[in-house]
Design a protein around this motif. Sequence first.
Motif, PDB file in Angstrom:
ATOM      1  N   HIS A 171     -54.266   0.044 -11.096  1.00 32.11           N
ATOM      2  CA  HIS A 171     -54.095   0.060 -12.549  1.00 32.11           C
ATOM      3  C   HIS A 171     -53.488  -1.261 -13.029  1.00 32.11           C
ATOM      4  CE1 HIS A 171     -54.795   4.362 -11.990  1.00 32.11           C
ATOM      5  NE2 HIS A 171     -55.018   4.438 -13.291  1.00 32.11           N
ATOM      6  N   TRP A 172     -52.516  -1.778 -12.275  1.00 31.45           N
ATOM      7  CA  TRP A 172     -51.951  -3.095 -12.618  1.00 31.45           C
ATOM      8  C   TRP A 172     -53.058  -4.155 -12.631  1.00 31.45           C
ATOM      9  CZ3 TRP A 172     -52.335  -7.463  -9.592  1.00 31.45           C
ATOM     10  CH2 TRP A 172     -51.711  -8.605 -10.120  1.00 31.45           C
ATOM     11  N   SER A 173     -53.960  -4.097 -11.656  1.00 32.96           N
ATOM     12  CA  SER A 173     -55.037  -5.088 -11.574  1.00 32.96           C
ATOM     13  C   SER A 173     -55.879  -5.092 -12.839  1.00 32.96           C
ATOM     14  CB  SER A 173     -55.935  -4.790 -10.364  1.00 32.96           C
ATOM     15  OG  SER A 173     -55.239  -4.941  -9.157  1.00 32.96           O
ATOM     16  N   LEU A 174     -56.224  -3.907 -13.316  1.00 33.84           N
ATOM     17  CA  LEU A 174     -57.055  -3.819 -14.508  1.00 33.84           C
ATOM     18  C   LEU A 174     -56.328  -4.365 -15.731  1.00 33.84           C
ATOM     19  CD1 LEU A 174     -58.657  -0.304 -13.924  1.00 33.84           C
ATOM     20  CD2 LEU A 174     -59.761  -2.546 -13.660  1.00 33.84           C
ATOM     21  N   VAL A 175     -55.052  -4.040 -15.864  1.00 33.52           N
ATOM     22  CA  VAL A 175     -54.274  -4.564 -16.987  1.00 33.52           C
ATOM     23  C   VAL A 175     -54.167  -6.082 -16.891  1.00 33.52           C
ATOM     24  CG1 VAL A 175     -52.015  -4.574 -18.102  1.00 33.52           C
ATOM     25  CG2 VAL A 175     -52.988  -2.416 -17.285  1.00 33.52           C
ATOM     26  N   SER A 176     -53.862  -6.580 -15.713  1.00 37.15           N
ATOM     27  CA  SER A 176     -53.721  -8.025 -15.521  1.00 37.15           C
ATOM     28  C   SER A 176     -55.010  -8.761 -15.851  1.00 37.15           C
ATOM     29  CB  SER A 176     -53.301  -8.314 -14.072  1.00 37.15           C
ATOM     30  OG  SER A 176     -53.238  -9.705 -13.832  1.00 37.15           O
ATOM     31  N   LEU A 177     -56.137  -8.220 -15.394  1.00 38.05           N
ATOM     32  CA  LEU A 177     -57.417  -8.875 -15.662  1.00 38.05           C
ATOM     33  C   LEU A 177     -57.749  -8.868 -17.149  1.00 38.05           C
ATOM     34  CD1 LEU A 177     -59.524  -7.510 -12.666  1.00 38.05           C
ATOM     35  CD2 LEU A 177     -58.732  -9.862 -12.995  1.00 38.05           C
ATOM     36  N   LEU A 178     -57.466  -7.764 -17.833  1.00 37.35           N
ATOM     37  CA  LEU A 178     -57.710  -7.716 -19.274  1.00 37.35           C
ATOM     38  C   LEU A 178     -56.840  -8.717 -20.024  1.00 37.35           C
ATOM     39  CD1 LEU A 178     -58.077  -3.906 -20.067  1.00 37.35           C
ATOM     40  CD2 LEU A 178     -59.837  -5.657 -20.284  1.00 37.35           C
ATOM     41  N   LYS A 179     -55.607  -8.862 -19.598  1.00 36.91           N
ATOM     42  CA  LYS A 179     -54.708  -9.827 -20.247  1.00 36.91           C
ATOM     43  C   LYS A 179     -55.202 -11.251 -20.069  1.00 36.91           C
ATOM     44  CE  LYS A 179     -50.300  -9.824 -19.859  1.00 36.91           C
ATOM     45  NZ  LYS A 179     -48.943  -9.785 -19.270  1.00 36.91           N
ATOM     46  N   GLN A 180     -55.624 -11.568 -18.852  1.00 39.72           N
ATOM     47  CA  GLN A 180     -56.046 -12.939 -18.564  1.00 39.72           C
ATOM     48  C   GLN A 180     -57.445 -13.245 -19.093  1.00 39.72           C
ATOM     49  OE1 GLN A 180     -54.867 -14.386 -14.407  1.00 39.72           O
ATOM     50  NE2 GLN A 180     -54.629 -12.180 -14.178  1.00 39.72           N
ATOM     51  N   PHE A 181     -58.308 -12.210 -19.128  1.00 38.16           N
ATOM     52  CA  PHE A 181     -59.705 -12.410 -19.505  1.00 38.16           C
ATOM     53  C   PHE A 181     -60.111 -11.323 -20.500  1.00 38.16           C
ATOM     54  CE2 PHE A 181     -59.102 -14.018 -15.199  1.00 38.16           C
ATOM     55  CZ  PHE A 181     -59.589 -15.315 -15.310  1.00 38.16           C
ATOM     56  N   PRO A 182     -59.775 -11.491 -21.766  1.00 40.30           N
ATOM     57  CA  PRO A 182     -60.091 -10.467 -22.776  1.00 40.30           C
ATOM     58  C   PRO A 182     -61.585 -10.178 -22.917  1.00 40.30           C
ATOM     59  CG  PRO A 182     -58.532 -12.080 -23.634  1.00 40.30           C
ATOM     60  CD  PRO A 182     -59.037 -12.631 -22.346  1.00 40.30           C
ATOM     61  N   ASP A 183     -62.432 -11.085 -22.439  1.00 35.66           N
ATOM     62  CA  ASP A 183     -63.874 -10.913 -22.588  1.00 35.66           C
ATOM     63  C   ASP A 183     -64.532 -10.314 -21.349  1.00 35.66           C
ATOM     64  OD1 ASP A 183     -63.816 -12.029 -25.143  1.00 35.66           O
ATOM     65  OD2 ASP A 183     -63.950 -14.056 -24.345  1.00 35.66           O
ATOM     66  N   LEU A 184     -63.782  -9.566 -20.564  1.00 28.76           N
ATOM     67  CA  LEU A 184     -64.368  -8.906 -19.406  1.00 28.76           C
ATOM     68  C   LEU A 184     -65.582  -8.072 -19.816  1.00 28.76           C
ATOM     69  CD1 LEU A 184     -61.315  -7.539 -17.350  1.00 28.76           C
ATOM     70  CD2 LEU A 184     -62.940  -9.291 -16.620  1.00 28.76           C
ATOM     71  N   GLU A 185     -66.592  -8.062 -18.980  1.00 30.92           N
ATOM     72  CA  GLU A 185     -67.827  -7.350 -19.294  1.00 30.92           C
ATOM     73  C   GLU A 185     -67.575  -5.861 -19.535  1.00 30.92           C
ATOM     74  OE1 GLU A 185     -70.500  -8.071 -16.119  1.00 30.92           O
ATOM     75  OE2 GLU A 185     -70.836 -10.190 -16.620  1.00 30.92           O
ATOM     76  N   LYS A 186     -66.692  -5.259 -18.750  1.00 28.22           N
ATOM     77  CA  LYS A 186     -66.450  -3.825 -18.843  1.00 28.22           C
ATOM     78  C   LYS A 186     -65.128  -3.523 -19.541  1.00 28.22           C
ATOM     79  CE  LYS A 186     -69.399  -2.639 -14.945  1.00 28.22           C
ATOM     80  NZ  LYS A 186     -69.523  -1.927 -13.644  1.00 28.22           N
ATOM     81  N   GLU A 187     -64.796  -4.338 -20.523  1.00 24.73           N
ATOM     82  CA  GLU A 187     -63.527  -4.193 -21.235  1.00 24.73           C
ATOM     83  C   GLU A 187     -63.343  -2.779 -21.788  1.00 24.73           C
ATOM     84  OE1 GLU A 187     -61.485  -5.676 -25.428  1.00 24.73           O
ATOM     85  OE2 GLU A 187     -63.508  -6.325 -24.841  1.00 24.73           O
ATOM     86  N   GLU A 188     -64.330  -2.272 -22.486  1.00 22.86           N
ATOM     87  CA  GLU A 188     -64.191  -0.960 -23.119  1.00 22.86           C
ATOM     88  C   GLU A 188     -64.060   0.146 -22.075  1.00 22.86           C
ATOM     89  OE1 GLU A 188     -63.581  -0.406 -26.249  1.00 22.86           O
ATOM     90  OE2 GLU A 188     -63.650  -2.581 -26.531  1.00 22.86           O
ATOM     91  N   MET A 189     -64.825   0.061 -21.015  1.00 23.74           N
ATOM     92  CA  MET A 189     -64.724   1.060 -19.950  1.00 23.74           C
ATOM     93  C   MET A 189     -63.342   1.039 -19.316  1.00 23.74           C
ATOM     94  SD  MET A 189     -66.702   1.260 -16.282  1.00 23.74           S
ATOM     95  CE  MET A 189     -68.327   1.520 -16.985  1.00 23.74           C
ATOM     96  N   ILE A 190     -62.849  -0.161 -19.054  1.00 29.08           N
ATOM     97  CA  ILE A 190     -61.527  -0.294 -18.435  1.00 29.08           C
ATOM     98  C   ILE A 190     -60.453   0.302 -19.335  1.00 29.08           C
ATOM     99  CG2 ILE A 190     -59.776  -1.962 -17.727  1.00 29.08           C
ATOM    100  CD1 ILE A 190     -62.092  -3.776 -16.807  1.00 29.08           C
TER     101      ILE A 190
END
Length: 385
Positions: free
Chosen positions: A110-129
Amino acid sequence: MKKIISLLIVIFILGCKGERKEGLEDVPALENDSLSEESFISESFLSEEEVKFNLEEANRLAELPLGCIETEYPNKLGQTLENEEALGTPQELHPAFYGCFDWHSSVHAHWSLVSLLKQFPDLEKEEMIKEKLKNSLSAENILAEVEYFKRPQSDSYERTYGWAWLLKLAEELKTWEDPLAEELDANLQPLTDLIVERYLEFLPKLNYPIRVGEHANTAFAMSFGYDFATSTRNDELREAISKRARDFYLSDDNCPVSWEPGGYDFLSPCLQEVDIMLRILPKNAFNLWIDDFMPELKDEDFTMEVGEVSDRSDGKLVHLDGLNFSRAWVFYHLANKYPEEFGHLRTLANEHVSYSFPNLVGDSYEGGHWLGSFAIYALQAASEK
């Protein structure tokens, strides 16, 4: 001769100034055709001297926690049963953190997903995450987790490795300027408060540090706890950790780094100690301390061979990929904070990342359920120049 007296004087003056684990032998590979070893790494990631973390890699890394946070079995509960009623399925017992084989791996997924969203707001699966985070970290689910920790036989549950990752997750949410982060942080707060209490209760009772290369390592837990305390301005926790780190490590000499790694290590006992002392000691004091503890780190010719994994179908042997990432983040921390003295360690960190990064996928659940978090934390450290 030990310079401990000088070190204490410097501190005083400056202070006045202001897995996959056992039992997973038959677990199949993660079912995601897009995560073949060949496709996982972009050409630019490891082909240059400097390791670069970019959106392309972030999208691929996000698949690892997404592939396990809702995977209930196999599962290693690690619980002590006080009675028959204490039995339950993983999801019944841990509605927030039941996936990824064990509780702490689910937390840092869960930390990984939060960290990735913070660093890369344009992640392809942002809404799913975001939707999965909301489902996992609901107020109801977190209260159920708190109740589990309050069971009579659960005082030491996930002590201290899982505690550390819970605070790292809380820190990531509290420092993420996003409406979802505020909601999730509020939901998580009861468990965060409980874990802080557990730190404050346990550290004064721990007479001797635990110097191992696996979960129980005291320096690792204090490093993550110290980061949380600093970010949240929790002076009580920060001072408690700082005091115990000095008690445990200030007089240490000549760490036997040649004894490392142990066969199951995913943390370096020597380097984790460096990591916590780097946080709590002012520069002059740290330089005096490191000259006694690991002076070779200042040598521009210092090298350390990567931990080599002989069998990635073995949940314990694959720990060594984690060791490479955790060594790397310590080297990055040193190079970032004091580049003049330790800047040369960045190359060594890059070598460790480059060895293990290609092995994050393509084997089995061995690495997929936890190694991504270690890689993300190391890459995060690499980018914090």
